[in-house]
Design a protein around this motif. Structure first.
Motif, PDB file in Angstrom:
ATOM      1  N   ARG A 202       0.793  -1.245   0.000  1.00 42.29           N
ATOM      2  CA  ARG A 202       0.000   0.000   0.000  1.00 42.29           C
ATOM      3  C   ARG A 202       0.824   1.294   0.000  1.00 42.29           C
ATOM      4  NH1 ARG A 202      -4.575   0.273   4.580  1.00 42.29           N
ATOM      5  NH2 ARG A 202      -2.841   0.092   6.013  1.00 42.29           N
TER       6      ARG A 202
ATOM      7  N   ASP B 163      -5.446  -7.547  -1.893  1.00 44.85           N
ATOM      8  CA  ASP B 163      -6.862  -7.195  -1.701  1.00 44.85           C
ATOM      9  C   ASP B 163      -7.125  -5.859  -2.400  1.00 44.85           C
ATOM     10  OD1 ASP B 163      -7.300  -9.424  -0.178  1.00 44.85           O
ATOM     11  OD2 ASP B 163      -7.193  -8.385   1.750  1.00 44.85           O
TER      12      ASP B 163
ATOM     13  N   GLU C  47      -8.804  -3.320  -1.630  1.00 49.26           N
ATOM     14  CA  GLU C  47      -8.716  -2.085  -0.828  1.00 49.26           C
ATOM     15  C   GLU C  47      -7.298  -1.778  -0.355  1.00 49.26           C
ATOM     16  OE1 GLU C  47     -10.648  -4.679  -0.124  1.00 49.26           O
ATOM     17  OE2 GLU C  47     -10.405  -5.295   1.968  1.00 49.26           O
TER      18      GLU C  47
ATOM     19  N   VAL D  28      -7.468   0.113  -5.394  1.00 49.34           N
ATOM     20  CA  VAL D  28      -8.039   1.431  -5.132  1.00 49.34           C
ATOM     21  C   VAL D  28      -6.983   2.533  -5.281  1.00 49.34           C
ATOM     22  CG1 VAL D  28      -7.726   1.286  -2.603  1.00 49.34           C
ATOM     23  CG2 VAL D  28      -9.544   2.713  -3.533  1.00 49.34           C
TER      24      VAL D  28
ATOM     25  N   GLU E 163      -7.369   5.683  -7.824  1.00 47.40           N
ATOM     26  CA  GLU E 163      -7.495   7.047  -7.291  1.00 47.40           C
ATOM     27  C   GLU E 163      -6.272   7.901  -7.597  1.00 47.40           C
ATOM     28  OE1 GLU E 163      -8.435   6.950  -3.126  1.00 47.40           O
ATOM     29  OE2 GLU E 163     -10.431   6.130  -3.490  1.00 47.40           O
TER      30      GLU E 163
ATOM     31  N   PRO F 178      -9.977   1.909  10.541  1.00 54.00           N
ATOM     32  CA  PRO F 178      -9.904   1.106   9.313  1.00 54.00           C
ATOM     33  C   PRO F 178      -8.788   0.066   9.487  1.00 54.00           C
ATOM     34  CG  PRO F 178      -9.504   3.476   8.897  1.00 54.00           C
ATOM     35  CD  PRO F 178      -9.371   3.232  10.351  1.00 54.00           C
TER      36      PRO F 178
ATOM     37  N   THR G 139     -13.686  -0.644  10.444  1.00 56.41           N
ATOM     38  CA  THR G 139     -14.059  -0.743   9.035  1.00 56.41           C
ATOM     39  C   THR G 139     -12.957  -1.471   8.273  1.00 56.41           C
ATOM     40  OG1 THR G 139     -12.892   1.198   8.178  1.00 56.41           O
ATOM     41  CG2 THR G 139     -15.043   1.604   9.175  1.00 56.41           C
ATOM     42  N   GLU G 140     -13.269  -1.794   7.027  1.00 56.24           N
ATOM     43  CA  GLU G 140     -12.235  -2.262   6.096  1.00 56.24           C
ATOM     44  C   GLU G 140     -11.241  -1.124   5.902  1.00 56.24           C
ATOM     45  OE1 GLU G 140     -13.203  -5.084   3.257  1.00 56.24           O
ATOM     46  OE2 GLU G 140     -13.683  -5.659   5.335  1.00 56.24           O
TER      47      GLU G 140
ATOM     48  N   VAL H  43      -9.693   1.867   4.056  1.00 58.21           N
ATOM     49  CA  VAL H  43     -10.389   2.756   3.119  1.00 58.21           C
ATOM     50  C   VAL H  43      -9.406   3.223   2.045  1.00 58.21           C
ATOM     51  CG1 VAL H  43     -12.059   3.493   4.865  1.00 58.21           C
ATOM     52  CG2 VAL H  43      -9.967   4.836   4.534  1.00 58.21           C
ATOM     53  N   GLY H  44      -9.941   3.740   0.954  1.00 59.62           N
ATOM     54  CA  GLY H  44      -9.095   4.249  -0.131  1.00 59.62           C
ATOM     55  C   GLY H  44      -8.319   5.487   0.317  1.00 59.62           C
TER      56      GLY H  44
ATOM     57  N   ASP I  63     -10.376   8.837   0.806  1.00 64.49           N
ATOM     58  CA  ASP I  63     -11.169   8.779   2.038  1.00 64.49           C
ATOM     59  C   ASP I  63     -10.248   8.873   3.254  1.00 64.49           C
ATOM     60  OD1 ASP I  63     -13.692   8.614   0.935  1.00 64.49           O
ATOM     61  OD2 ASP I  63     -13.734   6.423   0.909  1.00 64.49           O
TER      62      ASP I  63
END
Ligand code: UD1
Ligand code: UDP
Length: 354
Positions: free
Chosen positions: A10, A40, A42, A46, A50, A231, A256-257, A259-260, A263
């Protein structure tokens, strides 16, 4: 100039987006290799969408494994790609296993190996520290984001090929922050309002894989007087589950999962404070003037500690709880991470080096 960029996790997608844009603007031929360390949507797709990163020309599909097996599979996959592309330059980012694999393969062929985010040191034995040190010693060009990073490299005898470039994550953030504010509806979706929640991220192996540290983090976050938006990285969800903490975390936190990026920037910008063990998030909090509480005993981003914008609390429950509620006296900050044009200066050096 023919450039091969190696990414896999990431934070590397974020960093590579800045240099990719600058390479493209200067008319260079860049091809990306995605090792598949993060797969994954996300954690990977993503960011490509983006941040408008070119689709990878090569996908190694390595996936998750132990450090040795994962790094070995990456080396095995990268070697034929490098042989096929015959790049002038191989660009590596940060400190993941994907970085190290690129360094090992790149340093044995006739290409200039460039390390972006060189010279960072936490002076610990964490896996990322091993990856950074080995990569710095294998690379030809070392792009150090800060003066401190240049000093760290000099202390290890690395002075040739060192450039203080500024920080590419700062470039990216400056470019997207306005877009994020206009575009992201994440606060509404999570039913929180600006200044009235705490943002949390945890994924560092030392915190997720030590049950007592993980429990202490969940215990402390659960006491927050403000809602905690969390997240969670898949590694963290897995370890919460194994330690019977997942249900409680779901009940007491806004879990939460991941996020991008757009976000996430919005969440970080509008948070009362952020609690994290991430390297990149500490820096982004500093750029966005969001006070940061770091769940580690040390940081390689020491400049963020100046003027009180970041504090190291480790994982002692009471220390986290105190940091969550304490008013902070925040002073004006210096700008140690450059002028937002790190990527352009990196490309200029790459051009001169060939
Ligand atoms: C890696 C980097 C770390 C970086 C982080 C960024 C190393 C040694 N660590 O840590 O420096 O801060 O990326 O997020 O390179 N998993 C999934 N889906 C995915 C990817 C991972 O479920 O798409 C799960 C798997 O159970 C895997 C675990 O997360 O075993 C850890 O993934 P891995 O890439 O090995 O390490 P990170 O903790 O992500
Ligand atoms: N990030 C994101 N969504 C999330 C959490 C983080 O987009 O849910 C971004 C964050 O803005 C930063 C990068 O991911 O740019 C940091 O990645 P991570 O914390 O996984 O890695 P580290 O920086 O610790 O290596």
């Amino acid at each position: 100039m023919k450039v091969l960029t190696v990414v896999g996790a990431r934070p590397q997608f974020v960093k590579a987006s800045a240099v990719s844009r600058a390479l493209n603007a200067a008319g260079h031929n860049e091809q990306l290799v995605h090792t598949g360390q993060h797969y994954d949507a996300e954690l990977s797709d993503v960011f490509f969408k983006e941040l408008e990163i070119p689709d990878p020309a090569f996908e190694l599909g390595v996936g998750s494994a132990s450090h040795g097996a994962q790094t070995a599979a990456m080396i095995d996959g990268l070697e034929p790609v490098v042989a096929e592309v015959e790049p002038d330059v191989i660009v590596l980012y940060g400190d993941t296993n994907s970085t190290l694999a690129g360094a090992i393969v790149g340093s044995k062929v006739d290409a200039t190996v460039a390390h972006v985010e060189a010279g960072l040191r936490s002076f610990t034995d964490m896996p990322e520290e091993v990856n950074r040190r080995l990569t710095d010693h294998a690379a030809d060009l070392l792009f150090a984001p800060t003066a401190g990073a240049v000093t760290n490299l000099a202390a290890e005898g690395l002075e040739e090929g060192v450039y203080r470039s500024g920080d590419v994550m700062y470039d990216v953030l400056l470019r997207v922050v306005d877009r994020s504010t206009g575009w992201s509806k994440i606060l509404e979706r999570l039913e929180v309002t600006p200044g009235n929640y705490v943002l949390a991220t945890v994924h560092r192996e030392r915190n997720t894989d030590d049950p007592s540290r993980l429990r202490s983090i969940v215990d402390a976050l659960s006491t927050s007087s403000l809602p905690v938006v969390f997240p969670a990285h898949p590694r963290t969800i897995d370890r919460l589950e194994r330690n019977d903490l997942l249900e409680r975390a779901r009940r007491e936190l806004h879990l939460t999962e991941p996020v991008g990026y757009l976000d996430f920037v919005q969440l970080l910008d509008a948070a009362d404070r952020v609690v994290t063990d991430s390297g990149g998030v500490q820096k982004e909090a500093f750029f966005l003037d969001t006070p940061c509480v770091t769940l580690r005993e040390e940081t390689e981003w020491a400049e963020t500690l100046e003027c009180g914008w970041n504090e190291l609390v480790g994982t002692d429950r009471r220390a986290i709880e105190r940091a969550l509620e304490r008013e902070r006296s925040l002073e004006d900050k210096p700008s140690p991470y450059g002028d937002g044009r790190a990527a352009e200066s990196i490309v200029e050096v790459l051009e001169r080096a060939r």
